[in-house]
Enzyme design. Sequence first.
Site, PDB file in Angstrom:
ATOM      1  N   LYS A  22      10.320  41.604 -17.214  1.00 50.80           N
ATOM      2  CA  LYS A  22      10.379  40.337 -17.964  1.00 50.80           C
ATOM      3  C   LYS A  22      11.000  40.551 -19.342  1.00 50.80           C
ATOM      4  O   LYS A  22      11.877  39.823 -19.784  1.00 50.80           O
ATOM      5  CB  LYS A  22       8.990  39.735 -18.147  1.00 50.80           C
ATOM      6  CG  LYS A  22       8.956  38.600 -19.182  1.00 50.80           C
ATOM      7  CD  LYS A  22       7.576  38.100 -19.477  1.00 50.80           C
ATOM      8  CE  LYS A  22       6.758  38.893 -20.408  1.00 50.80           C
ATOM      9  NZ  LYS A  22       6.882  38.620 -21.836  1.00 50.80           N
ATOM     10  N   ASN A  23      10.558  41.605 -20.040  1.00 52.42           N
ATOM     11  CA  ASN A  23      10.998  41.793 -21.424  1.00 52.42           C
ATOM     12  C   ASN A  23      12.401  42.370 -21.540  1.00 52.42           C
ATOM     13  O   ASN A  23      12.928  42.515 -22.641  1.00 52.42           O
ATOM     14  CB  ASN A  23       9.976  42.651 -22.178  1.00 52.42           C
ATOM     15  CG  ASN A  23       8.691  41.867 -22.397  1.00 52.42           C
ATOM     16  OD1 ASN A  23       8.657  40.648 -22.202  1.00 52.42           O
ATOM     17  ND2 ASN A  23       7.641  42.554 -22.787  1.00 52.42           N
ATOM     18  N   CYS A 115       0.807  32.445 -32.024  1.00 50.87           N
ATOM     19  CA  CYS A 115       0.488  33.305 -30.881  1.00 50.87           C
ATOM     20  C   CYS A 115      -0.911  33.868 -31.067  1.00 50.87           C
ATOM     21  O   CYS A 115      -1.274  34.282 -32.160  1.00 50.87           O
ATOM     22  CB  CYS A 115       1.515  34.435 -30.816  1.00 50.87           C
ATOM     23  SG  CYS A 115       1.221  35.564 -29.468  1.00 50.87           S
ATOM     24  N   ARG A 120       3.226  36.462 -35.795  1.00 48.36           N
ATOM     25  CA  ARG A 120       4.477  37.036 -35.269  1.00 48.36           C
ATOM     26  C   ARG A 120       5.651  36.521 -36.089  1.00 48.36           C
ATOM     27  O   ARG A 120       6.438  35.713 -35.619  1.00 48.36           O
ATOM     28  CB  ARG A 120       4.618  36.709 -33.799  1.00 48.36           C
ATOM     29  CG  ARG A 120       3.396  37.088 -33.047  1.00 48.36           C
ATOM     30  CD  ARG A 120       3.373  37.634 -31.715  1.00 48.36           C
ATOM     31  NE  ARG A 120       4.499  38.263 -31.147  1.00 48.36           N
ATOM     32  CZ  ARG A 120       4.776  38.202 -29.847  1.00 48.36           C
ATOM     33  NH1 ARG A 120       3.986  37.479 -29.059  1.00 48.36           N
ATOM     34  NH2 ARG A 120       5.786  38.806 -29.311  1.00 48.36           N
ATOM     35  N   PRO A 121       5.767  37.057 -37.324  1.00 49.11           N
ATOM     36  CA  PRO A 121       6.868  36.598 -38.190  1.00 49.11           C
ATOM     37  C   PRO A 121       8.223  37.006 -37.616  1.00 49.11           C
ATOM     38  O   PRO A 121       8.290  37.886 -36.769  1.00 49.11           O
ATOM     39  CB  PRO A 121       6.586  37.344 -39.502  1.00 49.11           C
ATOM     40  CG  PRO A 121       5.805  38.551 -39.114  1.00 49.11           C
ATOM     41  CD  PRO A 121       5.001  38.175 -37.890  1.00 49.11           C
ATOM     42  N   ILE A 122       9.297  36.375 -38.070  1.00 46.35           N
ATOM     43  CA  ILE A 122      10.655  36.768 -37.671  1.00 46.35           C
ATOM     44  C   ILE A 122      11.478  37.183 -38.888  1.00 46.35           C
ATOM     45  O   ILE A 122      12.702  37.137 -38.873  1.00 46.35           O
ATOM     46  CB  ILE A 122      11.355  35.652 -36.867  1.00 46.35           C
ATOM     47  CG1 ILE A 122      11.406  34.345 -37.656  1.00 46.35           C
ATOM     48  CG2 ILE A 122      10.700  35.442 -35.500  1.00 46.35           C
ATOM     49  CD1 ILE A 122      12.398  33.341 -37.075  1.00 46.35           C
ATOM     50  N   ASP A 306       1.233  46.433 -24.782  1.00 48.51           N
ATOM     51  CA  ASP A 306       1.127  45.544 -23.628  1.00 48.51           C
ATOM     52  C   ASP A 306       0.283  46.130 -22.497  1.00 48.51           C
ATOM     53  O   ASP A 306       0.059  45.459 -21.488  1.00 48.51           O
ATOM     54  CB  ASP A 306       2.521  45.185 -23.096  1.00 48.51           C
ATOM     55  CG  ASP A 306       3.333  44.388 -24.107  1.00 48.51           C
ATOM     56  OD1 ASP A 306       4.558  44.285 -23.934  1.00 48.51           O
ATOM     57  OD2 ASP A 306       2.744  43.900 -25.086  1.00 48.51           O
ATOM     58  N   ILE A 328      -0.168  47.436 -33.337  1.00 47.59           N
ATOM     59  CA  ILE A 328       1.008  46.551 -33.339  1.00 47.59           C
ATOM     60  C   ILE A 328       0.639  45.092 -33.623  1.00 47.59           C
ATOM     61  O   ILE A 328       1.213  44.452 -34.503  1.00 47.59           O
ATOM     62  CB  ILE A 328       1.759  46.664 -31.993  1.00 47.59           C
ATOM     63  CG1 ILE A 328       2.059  48.114 -31.636  1.00 47.59           C
ATOM     64  CG2 ILE A 328       3.045  45.816 -32.023  1.00 47.59           C
ATOM     65  CD1 ILE A 328       3.052  48.811 -32.555  1.00 47.59           C
ATOM     66  N   ARG A 398       3.313  33.963 -16.290  1.00 50.44           N
ATOM     67  CA  ARG A 398       4.427  34.136 -17.228  1.00 50.44           C
ATOM     68  C   ARG A 398       5.055  35.516 -17.093  1.00 50.44           C
ATOM     69  O   ARG A 398       6.216  35.725 -17.394  1.00 50.44           O
ATOM     70  CB  ARG A 398       3.944  33.977 -18.685  1.00 50.44           C
ATOM     71  CG  ARG A 398       3.599  32.577 -19.140  1.00 50.44           C
ATOM     72  CD  ARG A 398       3.408  32.567 -20.653  1.00 50.44           C
ATOM     73  NE  ARG A 398       4.429  33.404 -21.284  1.00 50.44           N
ATOM     74  CZ  ARG A 398       4.149  34.401 -22.155  1.00 50.44           C
ATOM     75  NH1 ARG A 398       2.905  34.655 -22.484  1.00 50.44           N
ATOM     76  NH2 ARG A 398       5.128  35.115 -22.668  1.00 50.44           N
TER      77      ARG A 398
HETATM   78  C1  EPZ Z   1       8.181  42.274 -27.774  1.00 59.02           C
HETATM   79  O1  EPZ Z   1       7.778  41.240 -28.674  1.00 59.02           O
HETATM   80  C2  EPZ Z   1       7.577  41.926 -26.416  1.00 59.02           C
HETATM   81  N1  EPZ Z   1       8.023  40.601 -26.009  1.00 59.02           N
HETATM   82  C3  EPZ Z   1       6.050  41.917 -26.517  1.00 59.02           C
HETATM   83  O2  EPZ Z   1       5.524  41.725 -25.207  1.00 59.02           O
HETATM   84  C4  EPZ Z   1       5.575  43.276 -26.990  1.00 59.02           C
HETATM   85  O3  EPZ Z   1       4.187  43.240 -27.183  1.00 59.02           O
HETATM   86  C5  EPZ Z   1       6.255  43.607 -28.336  1.00 59.02           C
HETATM   87  O4  EPZ Z   1       7.682  43.558 -28.200  1.00 59.02           O
HETATM   88  C6  EPZ Z   1       5.893  44.998 -28.829  1.00 59.02           C
HETATM   89  O5  EPZ Z   1       6.201  45.958 -27.898  1.00 59.02           O
HETATM   90  C7  EPZ Z   1       9.247  40.470 -25.436  1.00 59.02           C
HETATM   91  O6  EPZ Z   1      10.020  41.395 -25.297  1.00 59.02           O
HETATM   92  C8  EPZ Z   1       9.621  39.101 -24.964  1.00 59.02           C
HETATM   93  P1  EPZ Z   1       8.004  43.011 -32.196  1.00 59.02           P
HETATM   94  P2  EPZ Z   1       8.438  41.117 -30.124  1.00 59.02           P
HETATM   95  O7  EPZ Z   1       8.975  42.205 -32.978  1.00 59.02           O
HETATM   96  O8  EPZ Z   1       9.814  41.653 -30.115  1.00 59.02           O
HETATM   97  C9  EPZ Z   1       6.041  42.677 -36.505  1.00 59.02           C
HETATM   98  C10 EPZ Z   1       4.201  40.789 -23.496  1.00 59.02           C
HETATM   99  O9  EPZ Z   1       2.986  40.869 -23.301  1.00 59.02           O
HETATM  100  N2  EPZ Z   1       7.255  41.936 -36.894  1.00 59.02           N
HETATM  101  O10 EPZ Z   1       8.454  44.348 -31.730  1.00 59.02           O
HETATM  102  O11 EPZ Z   1       8.212  39.738 -30.586  1.00 59.02           O
HETATM  103  C11 EPZ Z   1       5.190  41.898 -35.491  1.00 59.02           C
HETATM  104  O12 EPZ Z   1       4.354  40.968 -36.120  1.00 59.02           O
HETATM  105  C12 EPZ Z   1       4.745  40.558 -24.929  1.00 59.02           C
HETATM  106  O13 EPZ Z   1       5.057  40.916 -22.602  1.00 59.02           O
HETATM  107  C13 EPZ Z   1       7.446  41.623 -38.223  1.00 59.02           C
HETATM  108  O14 EPZ Z   1       6.616  41.922 -39.082  1.00 59.02           O
HETATM  109  O15 EPZ Z   1       7.507  42.131 -30.956  1.00 59.02           O
HETATM  110  C14 EPZ Z   1       4.437  43.015 -34.799  1.00 59.02           C
HETATM  111  O16 EPZ Z   1       3.328  43.378 -35.557  1.00 59.02           O
HETATM  112  C15 EPZ Z   1       3.673  40.252 -25.909  1.00 59.02           C
HETATM  113  N3  EPZ Z   1       8.582  40.935 -38.547  1.00 59.02           N
HETATM  114  C16 EPZ Z   1       5.463  44.155 -34.801  1.00 59.02           C
HETATM  115  O17 EPZ Z   1       6.426  43.851 -35.803  1.00 59.02           O
HETATM  116  C17 EPZ Z   1       9.542  40.579 -37.626  1.00 59.02           C
HETATM  117  O18 EPZ Z   1      10.555  39.963 -37.966  1.00 59.02           O
HETATM  118  C18 EPZ Z   1       6.179  44.374 -33.468  1.00 59.02           C
HETATM  119  O19 EPZ Z   1       6.660  43.140 -33.031  1.00 59.02           O
HETATM  120  C19 EPZ Z   1       9.316  40.922 -36.287  1.00 59.02           C
HETATM  121  C20 EPZ Z   1       8.170  41.603 -35.925  1.00 59.02           C
END
Ligand code: EPZ
Length: 420
Positions: A22-23, A115, A120-122, A306, A328, A398
């Site tokens: 999926k990811n 969430c 989950r900031p961007i 995950d 995380i 999902r």
């Molecule tokens: C991906 O989410 C996966 N989702 C998540 O899987 C997975 O848990 C996560 O990576 C970590 O491995 C998909 O691929 C669709 P991150 P993503 O940005 O990319 C912080 C599942 O169960 N952060 O790597 O959104 C954030 O808050 C899902 O399949 C910032 O601070 O995760 C977190 O603490 C759930 N600023 C950490 O980084 C940002 O701009 C890692 O998040 C982005 C993230």
Amino acid sequence: MDSLLIKGGVPLHGEVLISGAKNAVLPIMAATLLTAGKCVIRRVPQLSDVHFMAKILASLGARVTIESDTVTVRAAKLKPVGNYDLIRKMRGSICILGPLLGRQRYAKVSLPGGCVIGPRPIDLHLKGMRQLGAELTIEGGYVKAEAARLIGAEIFLGGRAGPTVLGTANVMMAAVLAEGVTTVESAACEPEVVDLAHFLNQMGARIVGAGSPTITINGVKELHGAEHEVIPDRIETATFAIAAAATNGEVTIKGARPDHLHAVLDKLREAGVEVHRQGLTMTVRRGGRLKPVDVTTLPYSGFPTDAQAQMMVLMALTPGLSIITERIFESRFMHVSELARLGADISIEGPNAIVKGGKGLSGAPVMASDLRASAALVIAGLAAQGTTQVNRIYHLDRGYEKIDAKLRRLGARVKRVEGS
Ligand code: EPZ
């Protein structure tokens, strides 16, 4: 809303074939927006998230067809803005930002919603776009990005919890059509990022270093259509491996990539689980008495967040004390109170879950709160005595393709109850 009725206490036996990841497929589907050419993606799991992404691409003007596990996309002409509600509802859709900005130097995307697993900031995604030269505004629930030109840059993407997976994907997809060279430092190394880079290179991109913390992207003028088979889902693999051990069964997992799961397999072995690998196949069985182990979730190649909830169930069944630390997503412990309904003894202290394991579990009605928590509740229900009803399994659908059918083929007594 559908639920699953599970009569527990049956050791799982037999073979299971792993679906595509999926990811990996979500960012790969988004990447098709980078070209007017035809893209064919194979081994796509039939998941609600995939159908959501297909609707989002169609709302942006792409022609999308899904035939069993093959998705065909042709984004000949793009609309400036996609369907607000669709995009807002699925967090993973944020990864259309990079391709839209990369292809048309303009993107207007609804901000992802809240969430349950934590904030989950961007900010890192936006930082990357800005450093490539985009002007960004956040207004009316949208992030708007526009750039006269995108110019390669050196971008550090490390955040408070380490690298960002979708942030790395987004910046990579914006940079492939930028002028000059982009270097992404502290990039995420997840296999899903590598699979996306492979697909982009098949479209004519020039990316090296994916899978390492430093990714270098040489911008090109345009990309063409491509065909790609998605990698197997390592989290689905981990889920079935843990379910085999939790039910004291023996499961042969086919079509997997054990080399994407070193941290999980290492922890299972440390806990006394037997794992036999043969190429893309592995057989998992409990072997002797389980031992408690401590687990800390980390960015790849550390233990995946995950698989944290599923591993917690195994430790709840294991006599002794274990500590599971979530590094995380700070509040990714929604499953703990539901596991307590089944008799598990787990207390939370900050990022740590202290698991006093070994008490047998007994079936009860429980509520799924998110994708991986629901997988953990299913495993707990399989290992528990009596009947467990897992409600709100739309979370499960999902990310797991036909999980109840796959479990029944392994001998589980699982029934889907519609609209309860
Ligand atoms: C991906 O989410 C996966 N989702 C998540 O899987 C997975 O848990 C996560 O990576 C970590 O491995 C998909 O691929 C669709 P991150 P993503 O940005 O990319 C912080 C599942 O169960 N952060 O790597 O959104 C954030 O808050 C899902 O399949 C910032 O601070 O995760 C977190 O603490 C759930 N600023 C950490 O980084 C940002 O701009 C890692 O998040 C982005 C993230």
